[in-house]
Scaffold this motif. Structure first.
Motif, short mmCIF file in Angstrom:
data_model
loop_
_atom_site.label_atom_id
_atom_site.label_comp_id
_atom_site.label_asym_id
_atom_site.label_seq_id
_atom_site.Cartn_x
_atom_site.Cartn_y
_atom_site.Cartn_z
N MET A 249 0.80 -1.19 0.01
CA MET A 249 0.10 -0.13 0.11
C MET A 249 0.89 1.31 0.14
O MET A 249 0.60 2.31 -0.70
CB MET A 249 -0.89 -0.14 1.32
N GLY A 250 1.86 1.23 0.56
CA GLY A 250 2.95 2.32 0.61
C GLY A 250 4.31 1.79 0.85
O GLY A 250 4.92 2.00 1.94
N PRO A 251 5.16 1.32 -0.43
CA PRO A 251 6.50 0.69 -0.04
C PRO A 251 7.34 1.78 0.23
O PRO A 251 8.03 1.56 0.90
CB PRO A 251 6.48 0.43 -1.53
N THR A 252 7.38 3.18 -0.39
CA THR A 252 8.36 4.04 0.04
C THR A 252 7.69 5.46 0.31
O THR A 252 7.40 6.06 -0.61
CB THR A 252 9.47 4.36 -1.10
N GLY A 253 7.48 5.46 1.54
CA GLY A 253 6.76 6.68 1.81
C GLY A 253 5.29 6.73 1.78
O GLY A 253 4.43 5.72 1.86
N PRO B 191 7.52 -5.18 -7.12
CA PRO B 191 8.33 -6.40 -6.54
C PRO B 191 7.40 -6.93 -5.32
O PRO B 191 7.42 -8.19 -5.24
CB PRO B 191 9.75 -5.80 -5.98
N TYR B 192 6.94 -6.07 -4.60
CA TYR B 192 6.05 -6.83 -3.62
C TYR B 192 4.87 -7.27 -4.29
O TYR B 192 4.43 -8.35 -3.48
CB TYR B 192 5.59 -5.60 -2.74
N ILE B 193 4.22 -6.71 -5.07
CA ILE B 193 2.85 -7.39 -5.71
C ILE B 193 3.14 -8.86 -6.21
O ILE B 193 2.77 -9.87 -6.02
CB ILE B 193 2.29 -6.52 -6.63
N THR B 194 4.41 -8.72 -6.78
CA THR B 194 4.87 -9.96 -7.41
C THR B 194 5.18 -11.06 -6.32
O THR B 194 4.62 -12.37 -6.47
CB THR B 194 6.22 -9.98 -8.12
N ALA B 195 5.87 -10.62 -5.37
CA ALA B 195 5.99 -11.75 -4.24
C ALA B 195 4.66 -12.10 -3.65
O ALA B 195 4.52 -13.15 -3.29
CB ALA B 195 6.84 -10.90 -3.28
N PHE B 196 3.58 -11.15 -3.51
CA PHE B 196 2.49 -11.60 -3.06
C PHE B 196 1.66 -12.68 -3.85
O PHE B 196 1.24 -13.57 -3.48
CB PHE B 196 1.64 -10.18 -3.02
N THR C 89 -2.27 10.96 -3.33
CA THR C 89 -2.31 11.57 -4.85
C THR C 89 -0.85 12.02 -5.02
O THR C 89 -0.73 12.36 -6.22
CB THR C 89 -3.74 12.15 -5.06
N THR C 90 -0.38 12.57 -4.13
CA THR C 90 1.05 13.52 -4.27
C THR C 90 2.01 12.57 -5.06
O THR C 90 3.00 13.02 -5.87
CB THR C 90 1.72 14.14 -3.13
N MET C 91 1.78 11.26 -4.87
CA MET C 91 2.81 10.17 -5.32
C MET C 91 1.95 9.63 -6.66
O MET C 91 0.97 9.00 -6.45
CB MET C 91 3.02 8.96 -4.25
N PRO C 92 2.63 10.16 -7.74
CA PRO C 92 2.01 9.62 -9.04
C PRO C 92 1.56 7.93 -9.01
O PRO C 92 2.58 7.23 -8.45
CB PRO C 92 2.96 10.09 -10.44
N TYR C 93 0.45 7.64 -9.62
CA TYR C 93 0.12 6.18 -9.80
C TYR C 93 1.42 5.30 -10.35
O TYR C 93 1.77 4.41 -9.70
CB TYR C 93 -1.03 5.76 -10.35
N GLN C 94 1.94 5.68 -11.27
CA GLN C 94 3.02 5.15 -11.98
C GLN C 94 4.17 4.83 -10.95
O GLN C 94 4.94 3.71 -11.06
CB GLN C 94 3.37 5.90 -13.37
N VAL C 95 4.45 6.04 -10.42
CA VAL C 95 5.59 5.79 -9.44
C VAL C 95 5.23 4.89 -8.39
O VAL C 95 6.18 4.00 -8.05
CB VAL C 95 6.25 7.31 -8.67
N TRP C 96 4.01 4.89 -7.73
CA TRP C 96 3.72 3.84 -6.76
C TRP C 96 3.84 2.42 -7.40
O TRP C 96 4.24 1.51 -6.65
CB TRP C 96 2.20 4.20 -6.19
N LEU C 97 3.10 1.97 -8.58
CA LEU C 97 3.33 1.02 -9.27
C LEU C 97 4.67 0.47 -9.38
O LEU C 97 5.00 -0.87 -9.09
CB LEU C 97 2.49 1.12 -10.51
N GLU C 98 5.46 1.06 -9.72
CA GLU C 98 7.03 0.71 -9.92
C GLU C 98 7.69 0.41 -8.81
O GLU C 98 8.15 -0.76 -8.54
CB GLU C 98 7.92 1.95 -10.47
N ASP C 99 7.28 1.26 -7.74
CA ASP C 99 7.86 0.71 -6.23
C ASP C 99 7.15 -0.46 -5.63
O ASP C 99 7.97 -1.18 -4.99
CB ASP C 99 7.35 1.88 -5.17
N ALA C 100 5.90 -0.67 -5.91
CA ALA C 100 5.02 -1.82 -5.51
C ALA C 100 5.25 -3.16 -6.06
O ALA C 100 4.99 -4.18 -5.74
CB ALA C 100 3.62 -1.45 -5.26
#
Lengths: 268, 278
Positions: free
Chosen positions: A220-224, A243-248, A230-241
């Protein structure tokens, strides 16, 4: 596939009648409605904010409760799906029919997953609708829709992983009381023990394999700031998350395969 | 009386032989180990002073026994009723020339003795391990520490009795094992999360148009975790503070626990005596 669907439908209708589903859904829906109804007073307290408070405050406030109560539902219907039929002897009858074991296992899994998908979508829809009615809409409808769809999918995946773990316990342990005690303890300890620091020092990144809750909240919030900020663009969140989603997803597949292997090798 | 003791002894032996309960207890002990290591790390770093070390040690014993012990108590209560109801042994037992209240009293006594023994062993294990690891900071305050230990075990026992009795009650009222345990776990979650949730309290306060702080104060009355915090803040862990003064400061919380436990006990008795055992 032809054998899976009837079993899935039967499982779906069987668990739909369980009173516990109604009780837990009623508690969760009440929390979501109260959250929505109070949003007109609560959300403006957080203004001005760089984020869209509709998501950051309105929806985010319910994330913990939604994931918690749906995890309780997932755990108990998951452990009981096979264990209860085994203890009543109806599993023997089912296995004597011309169906493959994989049809029985994945049929049950599919039936439970369908119900959980409906519960998750209903919960998120109810939460969002209540906020929409009492507070107002998000700043950007398109962005909110993408984030809410992802949020719903992640909560659903969390439920699916819980069901997979529950089915593994239900298949691996033969005694129904033992199954229930292990499932109940696992659930309580998972949600009430703060083991992050300890696991971090002991296992490093591998801690996410041990704690499902930790992995879910990290996604839900891998880096901050996370998905609902919404201050974190969706694309940036997706890139951060990612690896974790893959692990999930991998964890779901591995646990499910293990549960199936245990069920297939069972001499029931 | 001898029948009660026989049933209590059998209940104790059943719990001691329950391998699934051992798994729950092992998870509990892993948590104990985590706390032990964490306190030892504070000691090594020198970030905790002598009197605070004993306080932290006593706090850990109470926290572990109550918060994590609550889950264990929930499982003990469930297992004690479910095992015999499922196997039909309870039918046989109540067909014998013993009163039903003898059966329930014996079962409850057996379970309470088991929990008490477990908590005492936990406390001794924890304190002695810390003493081996960090004896120099504890040596001067051993007497104060051991004088407080029985009170802390009793407080923790009172606290977990609530969850134990709730699971006994649910299993007596609900025939289905799965449903009974789900309701017990749900109760555990709801009672520990909802009253202390600032989000939910803020929402309700906003909805009712009352002050959030006022509502939070009311919710704390039913919040068992808050009661434990109040007891902790009364100075019970402080070796320089008199135990009697600490207990008198937190008498209201004790009274609350005792009333809840007695009410649940009465409900358990009524439900067990009046309900058909199937």
């Amino acid at each position: 596939m032809s054998g899976v669907l009837p079993i899935a439908m039967n499982e779906f209708s069987r668990i739909m009648r369980q009173p516990i589903i109604l009780v837990i859904a009623a508690i969760l829906f009440l929390i979501l409605l109260v959250n929505g109804a109070s949003s007109a007073q609560v959300i403006p307290e957080f203004l001005p904010d760089k984020d869209d408070v509709f998501l950051k405050v309105g929806v985010s406030n319910t994330m913990y409760y939604t994931s918690l109560f749906l995890s309780v539902v997932s755990m108990f219907i998951g452990v009981l799906s096979i264990a209860e039929e085994r203890s009543r002897g109806t599993l023997r009858v089912l296995l004597a029919k011309p169906v493959f074991r994989k049809d029985v296992f994945f049929g049950k899994f599919l039936g439970i997953s369908m119900l959980l998908l409906i519960l998750t979508v209903t919960s998120v829809t109810l939460c969002v609708s209540a906020i929409l009615i009492f507070y107002g809409g998000p700043l950007s409808l398109q962005d909110a829709l993408i984030r809410l769809s992802t949020y719903t999918m992640l909560i659903f995946l969390n439920c699916v992983l819980t069901v997979a773990i529950a089915m593994l316990i239900g298949v691996a342990v033969k005694n129904i009381l033992g199954i229930l005690m292990l499932a109940g303890s696992l659930l309580c300890f998972e949600w009430f023990i703060n083991i992050e620091d300890w696991l971090s020092s002991l296992l490093g990144s591998l801690k996410y394999i041990i704690s499902q809750k930790m992995l879910f909240f990290t996604i839900m919030g891998p880096t901050g700031p996370g998905l609902l900020h919404t201050t974190m663009p969706y694309q940036v969140w997706l890139e951060d998350a990612a690896p974790y989603i893959t692990a999930f997803l991998l964890e779901i597949i591995v646990v499910l395969v293990l549960a199936f292997l245990a069920f297939n090798g069972d001499d029931e | 009386m001898s029948n009660t003791l026989n049933i209590a002894r059998k209940e104790f032996a059943d719990l001691a032989n329950n391998k699934y309960l051992y798994i729950v207890l092992i998870i509990f002990l892993i948590n104990l180990l985590m706390h032990l290591v964490s306190l030892y790390n504070f000691y090594k770093e020198g970030s905790i002073s002598d009197p605070n070390f004993v306080k932290a040690c006593l706090f850990d014993v109470m926290y572990l026994s109550s918060i994590y012990g609550g889950v264990t108590a929930l499982m003990i209560g469930f297992s004690s009723m479910a095992g015999e109801l499922t196997s039909g042994a309870l039918n046989t037992l109540i067909a014998k020339p013993v009163y039903r209240d003898t059966v329930i009293t014996g079962k409850l006594l057996g379970c309470i003795a088991f929990m008490l023994l477990f908590f005492i062993l936990t406390a001794i294990l924890y304190v002695s391990s810390e003493f081996i690891l960090c004896g120099d900071v504890m040596a001067g305050q051993l007497l104060g520490l051991f004088a407080r230990l029985p009170f802390i075990v009793i407080i923790a026992l009172l606290y977990v009795m609530m969850f134990f009795l709730v699971s006994v009650l649910f299993r007596t009222l609900i025939d289905d094992n799965g449903m009974a345990l789900t309701f017990s776990v749900l109760f555990y979650f709801v009672i520990l999360i909802i009253p202390s949730s600032s989000v939910i309290i803020s929402n309700i306060a906003a909805l009712l148009g009352v002050d959030k702080v006022y509502l939070l104060g009311i919710s704390m009355i039913i919040d068992p975790k808050k009661s434990m915090v109040n007891i902790s803040n009364s100075g019970i862990f402080d070796p320089s503070f008199s135990i009697i003064s600490a207990l008198s400061l937190s008498w209201l919380e004790f009274a609350k626990f005792i009333v809840i436990v007695l009410a649940l006990l009465a409900l358990c008795y009524i439900s067990f005596l009046r309900r058909d055992v199937r």
